[in-house]
Write an enzyme that holds these catalytic residues in place. Structure first.
Site, PDB file in Angstrom:
ATOM      1  N   ARG A  28      30.243  40.679  39.459  1.00 38.63           N
ATOM      2  CA  ARG A  28      30.925  41.589  40.380  1.00 38.63           C
ATOM      3  C   ARG A  28      30.241  42.954  40.360  1.00 38.63           C
ATOM      4  O   ARG A  28      30.058  43.537  39.301  1.00 38.63           O
ATOM      5  CB  ARG A  28      32.390  41.710  39.950  1.00 38.63           C
ATOM      6  CG  ARG A  28      33.286  42.198  41.035  1.00 38.63           C
ATOM      7  CD  ARG A  28      34.720  42.104  40.611  1.00 38.63           C
ATOM      8  NE  ARG A  28      35.062  43.064  39.561  1.00 38.63           N
ATOM      9  CZ  ARG A  28      36.289  43.523  39.353  1.00 38.63           C
ATOM     10  NH1 ARG A  28      37.281  43.091  40.105  1.00 38.63           N
ATOM     11  NH2 ARG A  28      36.537  44.372  38.403  1.00 38.63           N
TER      12      ARG A  28
ATOM     13  N   THR B 264      31.163  48.260  44.549  1.00 32.57           N
ATOM     14  CA  THR B 264      31.771  47.662  45.748  1.00 32.57           C
ATOM     15  C   THR B 264      32.826  46.620  45.394  1.00 32.57           C
ATOM     16  O   THR B 264      33.653  46.255  46.220  1.00 32.57           O
ATOM     17  CB  THR B 264      30.708  46.963  46.607  1.00 32.57           C
ATOM     18  OG1 THR B 264      30.205  45.829  45.874  1.00 32.57           O
ATOM     19  CG2 THR B 264      29.562  47.901  46.951  1.00 32.57           C
TER      20      THR B 264
ATOM     21  N   ASP C 199      37.790  43.289  30.154  1.00 36.49           N
ATOM     22  CA  ASP C 199      36.820  42.384  30.772  1.00 36.49           C
ATOM     23  C   ASP C 199      36.682  41.145  29.877  1.00 36.49           C
ATOM     24  O   ASP C 199      36.182  41.233  28.759  1.00 36.49           O
ATOM     25  CB  ASP C 199      35.471  43.102  30.915  1.00 36.49           C
ATOM     26  CG  ASP C 199      34.439  42.228  31.626  1.00 36.49           C
ATOM     27  OD1 ASP C 199      33.903  42.678  32.647  1.00 36.49           O
ATOM     28  OD2 ASP C 199      34.170  41.097  31.151  1.00 36.49           O
TER      29      ASP C 199
ATOM     30  N   ASP D  30      33.066  40.334  28.521  1.00 32.01           N
ATOM     31  CA  ASP D  30      32.622  41.234  27.452  1.00 32.01           C
ATOM     32  C   ASP D  30      33.386  40.969  26.155  1.00 32.01           C
ATOM     33  O   ASP D  30      32.808  40.978  25.065  1.00 32.01           O
ATOM     34  CB  ASP D  30      32.821  42.696  27.871  1.00 32.01           C
ATOM     35  CG  ASP D  30      31.749  43.148  28.873  1.00 32.01           C
ATOM     36  OD1 ASP D  30      30.684  42.521  28.909  1.00 32.01           O
ATOM     37  OD2 ASP D  30      32.014  44.120  29.594  1.00 32.01           O
TER      38      ASP D  30
HETATM   39  C1  PRP Z   1      34.787  39.097  36.141  1.00 29.15           C
HETATM   40  C2  PRP Z   1      35.648  37.863  35.928  1.00 29.15           C
HETATM   41  C3  PRP Z   1      35.623  37.172  37.261  1.00 29.15           C
HETATM   42  C4  PRP Z   1      35.555  38.326  38.212  1.00 29.15           C
HETATM   43  C5  PRP Z   1      36.927  38.571  38.763  1.00 29.15           C
HETATM   44  O1  PRP Z   1      33.451  38.756  36.023  1.00 29.15           O
HETATM   45  O2  PRP Z   1      35.209  37.049  34.872  1.00 29.15           O
HETATM   46  O3  PRP Z   1      34.522  36.298  37.427  1.00 29.15           O
HETATM   47  O4  PRP Z   1      35.101  39.480  37.483  1.00 29.15           O
HETATM   48  O5  PRP Z   1      36.910  39.604  39.663  1.00 29.15           O
HETATM   49  P1  PRP Z   1      37.223  39.425  41.215  1.00 29.15           P
HETATM   50  O6  PRP Z   1      38.434  38.559  41.326  1.00 29.15           O
HETATM   51  O7  PRP Z   1      37.465  40.838  41.656  1.00 29.15           O
HETATM   52  O8  PRP Z   1      36.023  38.819  41.875  1.00 29.15           O
HETATM   53  P2  PRP Z   1      32.285  39.835  35.854  1.00 29.15           P
HETATM   54  O9  PRP Z   1      31.717  40.251  37.156  1.00 29.15           O
HETATM   55  O10 PRP Z   1      32.782  40.945  34.966  1.00 29.15           O
HETATM   56  O11 PRP Z   1      31.157  38.989  35.133  1.00 29.15           O
HETATM   57  P3  PRP Z   1      31.115  38.395  33.659  1.00 29.15           P
HETATM   58  O12 PRP Z   1      32.039  37.194  33.632  1.00 29.15           O
HETATM   59  O13 PRP Z   1      29.686  38.006  33.519  1.00 29.15           O
HETATM   60  O14 PRP Z   1      31.559  39.462  32.694  1.00 29.15           O
END
Ligand code: PRP
Length: 208
Positions: A103, A107, A199, A202
């Site tokens: 993500r 944005t 998160d 993380d």
């Molecule tokens: C987080 C989470 C989801 C997403 C949810 O991933 O694990 O995949 O964000 O957000 P959304 O519903 O607003 O799309 P992240 O981008 O932090 O990646 P990661 O799992 O690699 O930490």
């Protein structure tokens, strides 16, 4: 909310509390996440279709069951990886596809970087694994891809959901049942689920 199942189980409530607690170390976080994932897999399992067949016990023939559809687990990288082992323990013959989404911090839109799933998902039950349903952008993009690969029977398994993400899923993929361990209050201005757990990726992998 239509199509939303919030798993109601005291053991899950205890484990969600462990996941929320900022003092929880990564190894305890992973263990709690595994336990919750088992319960969610069991809850989803209640709706899985079976085919009857005769099985021979050491004493006689009786009615047995096998799963009607091939099950395909699709973790969203990275955080979804943390749910795979529990689901595979419950469904050892499942296939596993992967979707890589990150993500964008500004944005909040998902940026895709990896796809690998079985080619033909028409006859499968496809279960998307992602602990967080925040804006819903990642889940919506994932199901769009999976449907392009033929997926017709889909389920979303998450741990923490925001109402905004549930609404987006209902708008874009209304037929997909959502299972979660908790439905939280709202997103904050940075797109984090409140009260949430931070998160999940993380905290699972210790990348702060
Ligand atoms: C987080 C989470 C989801 C997403 C949810 O991933 O694990 O995949 O964000 O957000 P959304 O519903 O607003 O799309 P992240 O981008 O932090 O990646 P990661 O799992 O690699 O930490």
């Amino acid at each position: 909310m239509k199509n939303l199942t919030v798993v109601n189980n005291p053991l899950v409530k205890r484990d969600v509390t462990i996941l929320r607690d900022k003092r929880t170390e990564s190894h305890e976080f992973r263990a709690a996440l595994n336990r919750v994932s088992y319960t969610i897999a069991t809850e989803i399992g209640k709706g899985i279709e079976l085919v009857e067949y005769d099985v021979e016990t050491p004493l006689e023939i009786t009615k047995g069951y096998r799963l009607k559809k091939q099950i395909v687990l699709v973790p969203v990288l990275r955080a979804g990886l943390s749910m795979v082992s529990s689901f595979l323990d419950m469904i050892p013959d499942a296939k596993v596809g992967h979707i890589g989404l990150q993500r964008d911090e500004k944005t909040l839109e998902p940026i895709d970087y990896y796809y690998k799933t079985p080619k033909n998902l028409d006859d499968s039950l496809t279960i998307l694994l992602d602990p967080m349903l925040a804006t819903g952008g990642s889940a919506v993009a994932s199901f769009k891809y999976l449907k392009e690969r033929g997926a017709q029977n889909c389920v979303l398994a998450c741990l923490i959901a925001a109402p905004e993400g549930v609404k987006k899923m209902l708008d874009e993929h209304p037929e997909v049942p959502i299972y979660t361990a908790a439905l939280d209050r709202q997103l904050n201005e940075r797109g984090f689920i409140m009260p949430g757990l931070g998160d999940a990726g993380d905290r699972t992998f210790g990348t702060f």
